[in-house]
Structure formats: structure tokens, C-alpha cells
Design an enzyme around this catalytic site. Structure first.
Site, mmCIF file in Angstrom:
data_model
loop_
_atom_site.group_PDB
_atom_site.id
_atom_site.type_symbol
_atom_site.label_atom_id
_atom_site.label_comp_id
_atom_site.label_asym_id
_atom_site.label_seq_id
_atom_site.Cartn_x
_atom_site.Cartn_y
_atom_site.Cartn_z
ATOM 1 N N ILE A 1 17.699 56.623 -10.202
ATOM 2 C CA ILE A 1 18.818 56.128 -10.943
ATOM 3 C C ILE A 1 18.455 55.830 -12.308
ATOM 4 O O ILE A 1 17.472 55.348 -12.747
ATOM 5 C CB ILE A 1 19.244 54.813 -10.362
ATOM 6 C CG1 ILE A 1 19.559 54.978 -8.948
ATOM 7 C CG2 ILE A 1 20.410 54.232 -10.803
ATOM 8 C CD1 ILE A 1 19.842 53.566 -8.059
ATOM 9 N N ASP B 1 26.087 50.927 -23.483
ATOM 10 C CA ASP B 1 25.972 49.603 -23.866
ATOM 11 C C ASP B 1 25.486 48.828 -22.637
ATOM 12 O O ASP B 1 25.238 47.559 -22.850
ATOM 13 C CB ASP B 1 27.519 49.173 -23.684
ATOM 14 C CG ASP B 1 28.275 49.635 -25.006
ATOM 15 O OD1 ASP B 1 27.632 50.236 -25.918
ATOM 16 O OD2 ASP B 1 29.505 49.374 -25.354
ATOM 17 N N CYS C 1 36.620 53.677 -30.350
ATOM 18 C CA CYS C 1 36.630 53.266 -31.732
ATOM 19 C C CYS C 1 38.006 53.244 -32.518
ATOM 20 O O CYS C 1 38.200 52.748 -33.408
ATOM 21 C CB CYS C 1 35.596 54.081 -32.353
ATOM 22 S SG CYS C 1 34.209 54.183 -31.442
ATOM 23 N N SER D 1 36.735 59.813 -21.247
ATOM 24 C CA SER D 1 36.521 60.209 -22.631
ATOM 25 C C SER D 1 37.562 59.884 -23.716
ATOM 26 O O SER D 1 38.021 60.729 -24.352
ATOM 27 C CB SER D 1 36.193 61.746 -22.447
ATOM 28 O OG SER D 1 35.782 62.438 -23.803
ATOM 29 N N LYS E 1 20.714 58.678 -61.199
ATOM 30 C CA LYS E 1 20.096 57.601 -60.775
ATOM 31 C C LYS E 1 20.772 57.086 -59.418
ATOM 32 O O LYS E 1 21.546 56.182 -59.560
ATOM 33 C CB LYS E 1 19.486 56.642 -61.616
ATOM 34 C CG LYS E 1 18.124 55.993 -61.315
ATOM 35 C CD LYS E 1 18.076 54.836 -62.300
ATOM 36 C CE LYS E 1 17.382 55.093 -63.526
ATOM 37 N NZ LYS E 1 17.360 54.111 -64.666
ATOM 38 N N PRO F 1 13.446 55.583 -9.858
ATOM 39 C CA PRO F 1 13.345 56.813 -10.253
ATOM 40 C C PRO F 1 14.602 57.785 -10.019
ATOM 41 O O PRO F 1 14.754 58.764 -10.981
ATOM 42 C CB PRO F 1 12.092 57.413 -9.774
ATOM 43 C CG PRO F 1 11.589 56.515 -8.638
ATOM 44 C CD PRO F 1 12.381 55.274 -8.690
ATOM 45 N N TYR G 1 24.394 65.470 -56.604
ATOM 46 C CA TYR G 1 24.938 64.397 -57.759
ATOM 47 C C TYR G 1 25.756 65.489 -58.568
ATOM 48 O O TYR G 1 25.450 66.396 -58.991
ATOM 49 C CB TYR G 1 23.781 63.787 -58.581
ATOM 50 C CG TYR G 1 24.534 63.753 -60.033
ATOM 51 C CD1 TYR G 1 25.417 62.581 -60.155
ATOM 52 C CD2 TYR G 1 23.814 64.280 -61.096
ATOM 53 C CE1 TYR G 1 25.771 62.242 -61.418
ATOM 54 C CE2 TYR G 1 24.322 63.861 -62.599
ATOM 55 C CZ TYR G 1 25.415 63.036 -62.372
ATOM 56 O OH TYR G 1 25.835 62.843 -63.753
ATOM 57 N N THR H 1 15.856 54.033 -14.772
ATOM 58 C CA THR H 1 15.758 52.306 -14.202
ATOM 59 C C THR H 1 14.624 52.341 -13.485
ATOM 60 O O THR H 1 13.833 53.094 -13.259
ATOM 61 C CB THR H 1 16.906 51.942 -13.386
ATOM 62 O OG1 THR H 1 17.119 52.828 -12.336
ATOM 63 C CG2 THR H 1 18.167 52.268 -14.103
ATOM 64 N N ARG I 1 26.090 71.974 -18.867
ATOM 65 C CA ARG I 1 25.566 73.331 -19.380
ATOM 66 C C ARG I 1 24.374 73.759 -19.058
ATOM 67 O O ARG I 1 23.984 74.850 -19.082
ATOM 68 C CB ARG I 1 25.798 72.687 -20.942
ATOM 69 C CG ARG I 1 26.864 72.883 -21.519
ATOM 70 C CD ARG I 1 26.891 72.901 -23.074
ATOM 71 N NE ARG I 1 28.616 72.908 -23.470
ATOM 72 C CZ ARG I 1 28.913 71.593 -23.671
ATOM 73 N NH1 ARG I 1 28.278 70.700 -23.948
ATOM 74 N NH2 ARG I 1 30.360 71.493 -23.717
HETATM 75 P P1 FAD Z 1 32.057 52.965 -22.310
HETATM 76 O O1 FAD Z 1 32.199 54.057 -23.425
HETATM 77 O O2 FAD Z 1 32.767 51.655 -22.579
HETATM 78 O O3 FAD Z 1 32.364 53.514 -21.019
HETATM 79 C C1 FAD Z 1 32.214 52.485 -19.649
HETATM 80 C C2 FAD Z 1 33.110 52.998 -18.606
HETATM 81 O O4 FAD Z 1 32.759 52.681 -17.346
HETATM 82 C C3 FAD Z 1 34.404 52.336 -18.914
HETATM 83 O O5 FAD Z 1 35.653 53.118 -18.833
HETATM 84 C C4 FAD Z 1 34.579 51.603 -17.647
HETATM 85 O O6 FAD Z 1 35.937 51.510 -17.156
HETATM 86 C C5 FAD Z 1 33.662 52.335 -16.544
HETATM 87 N N1 FAD Z 1 33.101 51.471 -15.520
HETATM 88 C C6 FAD Z 1 32.638 50.540 -15.552
HETATM 89 N N2 FAD Z 1 32.249 49.878 -14.236
HETATM 90 C C7 FAD Z 1 32.699 50.924 -13.267
HETATM 91 C C8 FAD Z 1 32.625 50.952 -12.048
HETATM 92 N N3 FAD Z 1 31.924 49.959 -11.420
HETATM 93 N N4 FAD Z 1 32.803 52.130 -11.455
HETATM 94 C C9 FAD Z 1 33.685 53.055 -12.364
HETATM 95 N N5 FAD Z 1 33.761 53.037 -13.414
HETATM 96 C C10 FAD Z 1 33.199 52.055 -14.180
HETATM 97 N N6 FAD Z 1 30.852 51.887 -31.706
HETATM 98 C C11 FAD Z 1 30.681 52.530 -32.904
HETATM 99 O O7 FAD Z 1 29.436 53.073 -32.963
HETATM 100 N N7 FAD Z 1 31.598 52.771 -33.853
HETATM 101 C C12 FAD Z 1 32.912 51.994 -33.730
HETATM 102 O O8 FAD Z 1 33.646 52.273 -34.802
HETATM 103 C C13 FAD Z 1 33.273 51.399 -32.536
HETATM 104 N N8 FAD Z 1 34.461 50.959 -32.497
HETATM 105 C C14 FAD Z 1 34.720 50.182 -31.346
HETATM 106 C C15 FAD Z 1 35.896 49.634 -31.336
HETATM 107 C C16 FAD Z 1 36.435 48.935 -30.087
HETATM 108 C C17 FAD Z 1 37.670 48.424 -29.870
HETATM 109 C C18 FAD Z 1 35.497 49.068 -28.968
HETATM 110 C C19 FAD Z 1 36.122 48.350 -27.574
HETATM 111 C C20 FAD Z 1 34.270 49.637 -28.981
HETATM 112 C C21 FAD Z 1 34.060 50.028 -30.149
HETATM 113 N N9 FAD Z 1 32.601 50.917 -30.340
HETATM 114 C C22 FAD Z 1 32.144 51.194 -31.617
HETATM 115 C C23 FAD Z 1 31.697 50.894 -29.314
HETATM 116 C C24 FAD Z 1 31.615 51.930 -28.499
HETATM 117 O O9 FAD Z 1 32.614 52.354 -28.163
HETATM 118 C C25 FAD Z 1 30.433 51.771 -27.261
HETATM 119 O O10 FAD Z 1 29.391 51.593 -28.105
HETATM 120 C C26 FAD Z 1 30.502 53.003 -26.433
HETATM 121 O O11 FAD Z 1 31.883 53.379 -25.931
HETATM 122 C C27 FAD Z 1 29.677 52.801 -25.406
HETATM 123 O O12 FAD Z 1 29.286 53.853 -24.175
HETATM 124 P P2 FAD Z 1 29.224 53.552 -22.813
HETATM 125 O O13 FAD Z 1 29.295 54.796 -21.977
HETATM 126 O O14 FAD Z 1 28.328 52.505 -22.624
HETATM 127 O O15 FAD Z 1 30.598 52.673 -22.244
#
Ligand code: FAD
Length: 445
Positions: free
Chosen positions: A277, A282, A42, A38, A434, A275, A426, A272, A21
């Protein structure tokens, strides 16, 4: 400019969309190890339980559509193996084994987290699973569909473990939850967790608290988990849901800084120690806005927010800093909703921070209007300044809006006075004049 993104789910896909975008001309390549991008992480427990009926509903976008729509080069089943920082190259392996290198100008890491699997005897037996992605989900669902699973064990009583306990129970399976800590749902205090314990037991879920699995043995179709208490529990399926660790291998191998919370270290621009990268989601650690100490926060909201911010920073025209997350989380546990934000009393104790707490138990809406349910709301705050540290709420109705409104106050470093000043919509079916949030403030004042 060539942007390369590793990881195509929550953080990575958001960043890719935002980059497109703000930069119509850039080359954007998204690498994803799995087959899908994508998708709704959850929603996975609810697909296993049959609440979400159609598998395709899990996919927010297909790789083809996403690529076409935003003019992105989306490469699934492509694992990024290593980063050569001196040449600004990454090494990629496709599912067919072919390897090649690709250049980047700016690289984003959003590789997520990895489920923790304890090195226990028998942990790799067929029928023992972890749940992190669509592949895990398909494996669990297919096992359930092709085996006579009458009993399941969920090891770990966190949000995902309990969501899975509910969804396995919904399939008519008898479920036992084994949790090493004396309570389920680590982000809430013991007093709040006891409400959840009673509810789980009421629903017929077996609870083994303060007990750890020492080994797993498989004989025929039956898996036996031996606990440190000497008890043995049998099941046909075991789900390990003991927590996750930031996926830092790529970053660590490339000698990027890893912090004390074991996440990739980033600055306020999500950059990280190199600069060019960036890292989000998570996989990173970031200072907690209340303690100032680095922590990992495995939630989808922050990953998505960071994806947007980091795209702006990688593009470089408008620099935006990330404010940090306080861990606002929620889960449906059968009829209950359990939610928390900020720091519970036990975390404050651990941190050595002075605090006071107040717990109120009002109705979710006006008691004279039908179907009002009691709601338990606990807040923690500084004893002198009244600054709010955290809130936890358990109930059947109206938990989400109370936690959400308190989370906004905590993020602004507000206090008891702000609770008393909150303005809630409310009418008798929704709240009381309250409101529970204001009530907690009045009691604490
Ligand atoms: P992800 O969305 O996990 O994406 C990381 C991706 O990177 C993966 O698809 C992986 O295959 C790919 N990858 C890794 N290493 C490499 C590599 N070397 N080369 C290429 N690809 C790679 N959070 C909430 O806030 N509420 C919820 O209700 C909730 N429920 C959840 C339920 C489940 C079952 C799970 C598993 C997670 C849940 N979460 C929830 C957590 C949430 O999904 C994560 O916090 C979020 O997806 C993190 O985003 P991310 O981009 O860091 O990692």
C-alpha cells in the site's frame, strides 16, 4: 497486475496515467468518491469570482474520456470504505448505496485533505461553507446566485481564504477577513505580511487580526459572527478557511502507521507501513528536507510529482525516491503576488535554528524603464555557512521567478554564494543587470 487507486484528482489521476504509460497490460481501477476526477482544485476560487467563466474549464478530464484515453477503469461516485489488508480487498460503496469488494495487488491512497471545521455553535447554519472540491464550489456559487449576498466573512487569512476574499470582492460583495493569528499568510514573516495587510485594506477588505470567531448565529438571511474580542460582524455568507487536515481515516482504520504530523507515514518510496500500500499527496507526511522533521504540505506540485514517482515504485522496475518538498507556494492577492519557499524566520526561531535574514527592496525591473514596481525580498540563511533556509517575496511583478529560482538553490542545499552566481535573463523590461536575487546575495555576503 491489478493496481487500485483511491482518489482521482491531483495525485491519484497522475499516478493512474503514469502507471498506464509504464505498464500497458496492467488492470488499473481508479475510485473517486465525488462526481469528477482530475479537476482544477486551484481554479475553484476563480470560478466563483467569475474570472474563470465556464464551469467545464475546471475539468482537465472527464471520467469517461480519461478512462477511454488511457484504458483505465474509472469509477466515480464510489467511496472506498475500508481496506482488508489480510485479503488485499477494499470495500466500496456506490452513490446508490450498493456495496461490493474489490481485490488489489498494489493499492495507492491519494484521498487528499479535509477542511477543518471548528466545533462552534452555529457553524452548520445555511450560508456557512468550506471550499475543497467542485461540490463545495457549486454550493457556494448557487447560494451566491440565489441569495442577496452583500456581505461575506472569510474566516482564515491563508492562501485560499485570501483568494476567496478577492473573488467575493470581485462579485461586488463587502468582505471581512477574520484571522486568529496576528497576520495573514502564515508561510511569510510578519514584516512581509504587513505589506499584504495594507494592500487588503486599500482594496476595502476589512481585517480582524488576532481575533477568533466564537459562535455564529443565523436570523433570517443574516449570519452574525461573534468574536472573542466581543465584536459582532454580520454577513449573508461565511466561508471557513481555517486549514485542512490529512485525510487519514482509511489508512488509520486499516492500522497503517500515522506519523506525528498526523499524516500517513511513508518511506522514501512513498510506501506505507504495508509494503503493498502506497500513499501520496495531502494525506501524507514526509520529512522536511531542511529540518528533517515530518511535516504536511498541502500543495498540488508535490502531489503531482509524487504521483509519477509512486507509479514507478508500484510497478517496481525502476525504484525512485521522493526528495521531499520545502513548501514553495504563491498566491495572487489583488494586485500583489505573495510567494514563499523554505523556512521563514519565525519557523527557524520555533525550530531553535541559528539564522540571519536580509531584506532588499529593489525594483521588479530597471527603474528607468516604465512601470517598474518595488519588490520586497527577504531571505533567511545560516549565519556561518551561508546555507539558505528560505525566501519570501511580495510585489506586483516578477515575484514568481525570483522565488522559483531561489527555491531551486534551497532544494540543492545551496547558499549565499549561489544567489550571487544566479544567472537571470536580463533586459530592462524584465529585470536589472543586478537582479533582486543576486542583490539579496550581495547584501547577505
Ligand atoms: P485531491 O486532489 O484533493 O484529491 C483527493 C480525492 O480523493 C478527492 O477528490 C476525494 O473526493 C477523493 N477521496 C477521498 N477519500 C476517498 C475515498 N474513501 N474513496 C474514494 N475517493 C476518495 N495547491 C497549489 O499548489 N497551488 C494552488 O494555487 C492551490 N490552490 C488550491 C485552491 C483550493 C480551493 C483548494 C481546495 C486546494 C488548492 N491547492 C493548491 C491544493 C491542491 O489542490 C492539493 O494540494 C492537491 O489537490 C492534493 O492532491 P491529492 O491527490 O492529495 O488530493
Amino acid at each position: 497486475m491489478r493496481y487500485v487507486i483511491v482518489g482521482g484528482v491531483a495525485g491519484g489521476a497522475t499516478a493512474a496515467a503514469r502507471l498506464r504509460r509504464i505498464d500497458e497490460k496492467a488492470e488499473i481501477i481508479l475510485f473517486e468518491k465525488g462526481q469528477n476526477i482530475s479537476y482544477a482544485n486551484c481554479g475553484l476560487p476563480y470560478y466563483i469570482g467569475g474570472v474563470i467563466k465556464e464551469r467545464e474549464n475546471l475539468f482537465v478530464q472527464t471520467p469517461e474520456k480519461f478512462g477511454r484515453l488511457l484504458n483505465l477503469d474509472v469509477r466515480v461516485q464510489s467511496e472506498v470504505l475500508s481496506i482488508d489488508r489480510s485479503d488485499k480487498q477494499i470495500r466500496v460503496r456506490e452513490a446508490n448505496g450498493r456495496e461490493y469488494s474489490e481485490h488489489y495487488d498494489k493499492l495507492l491512497l491519494s484521498p487528499g485533505a479535509l477542511p477543518f471545521v471548528p466545533p462552534l455553535p452555529g457553524v452548520d447554519s445555511p450560508g456557512v461553507f468550506t471550499l475543497r472540491n467542485v461540490e463545495d464550489t457549486d454550493a457556494i456559487k448557487s447560494y451566491l446566485d440565489t441569495h442577496k449576498v452583500k456581505r461575506a466573512i472569510v474566516v482564515g487569512g491563508g492562501f485560499i481564504g485570501l483568494e476567496m476574499a478577492e473573488n467575493l470582492h470581485a462579485r461586488g460583495i463587502a468582505v471581512n477577513v477574520i484571522e486568529m493569528a496576528p497576520q495573514v499568510m502564515a508561510p511569510v514573516d510578519f514584516s512581509m505580511a504587513t505589506i499584504v495587510h495594507a494592500h487588503l485594506q486599500e482594496k476595502g477588505i476589512g481585517l480582524y487580526l488576532g481575533k477568533a470567531v466564537k459562535s455564529i448565529e443565523k436570523r433570517g438571511e443574516v449570519l452574525t459572527a461573534s468574536l472573542d474580542s466581543g465584536e459582532k460582524i454580520e454577513a449573508e455568507l461565511i466561508l471557513l478557511s481555517i486549514g485542512v487536515r490529512p485525510n487519514t481515516k482509511l489508512a488509520a482504520d486499516a492500522q497503517l502507521a500515522i506519523g506525528p504530523a498526523r499524516g500517513i507515514r511513508v518511506n522514501e518510496y512513498l510506501q506505507t507501513s504495508d509494503p503493498d500500500i502506497y500513499a501520496i499527496g495531502d494525506a501524507i507526511e514526509y520529512p522536511h528536507p531542511l529540518t528533517g522533521k515530518p511535516w504536511t504540505n498541502f500543495l498540488a506540485g508535490p502531489a503531482n510529482r509524487q504521483g509519477r514517482i509512486v507509479a514507478d515504485n508500484m510497478h517496481g522496475q525502476t525504484l525512485r525516491s521522493y526528495e521531499g518538498a520545502i513548501g514553495t507556494a504563491i498566491a495572487k492577492i489583488f494586485d500583489l503576488t505573495v510567494a514563499a519557499t523554505g523556512l521563514p524566520a519565525k519557523a527557524l526561531k520555533r525550530e531553535g535554528l541559528p539564522y540571519e535574514s536580509v531584506t532588499v527592496q529593489p525594483n521588479s525591473h530597471a527603474g528607468y524603464y516604465p512601470n517598474a514596481y518595488p519588490l520586497t525580498l527577504k531571505i533567511t540563511f545560516h549565519p556561518e555557512s551561508g546555507m539558505l533556509y528560505g525566501a519570501q517575496c511580495v510585489g506586483i511583478e516578477g515575484v514568481d521567478k525570483r522565488i522559483d529560482s531561489i527555491a531551486q538553490i534551497i532544494k540543492r542545499k545551496g547558499g549565499i554564494a549561489d544567489l550571487m552566481q544566479t544567472e537571470q535573463a536580463y533586459a530592462p523590461p524584465f529585470s536589472s543587470a543586478k537582479d533582486p536575487v543576486a542583490l539579496a546575495g550581495y547584501v547577505a555576503d
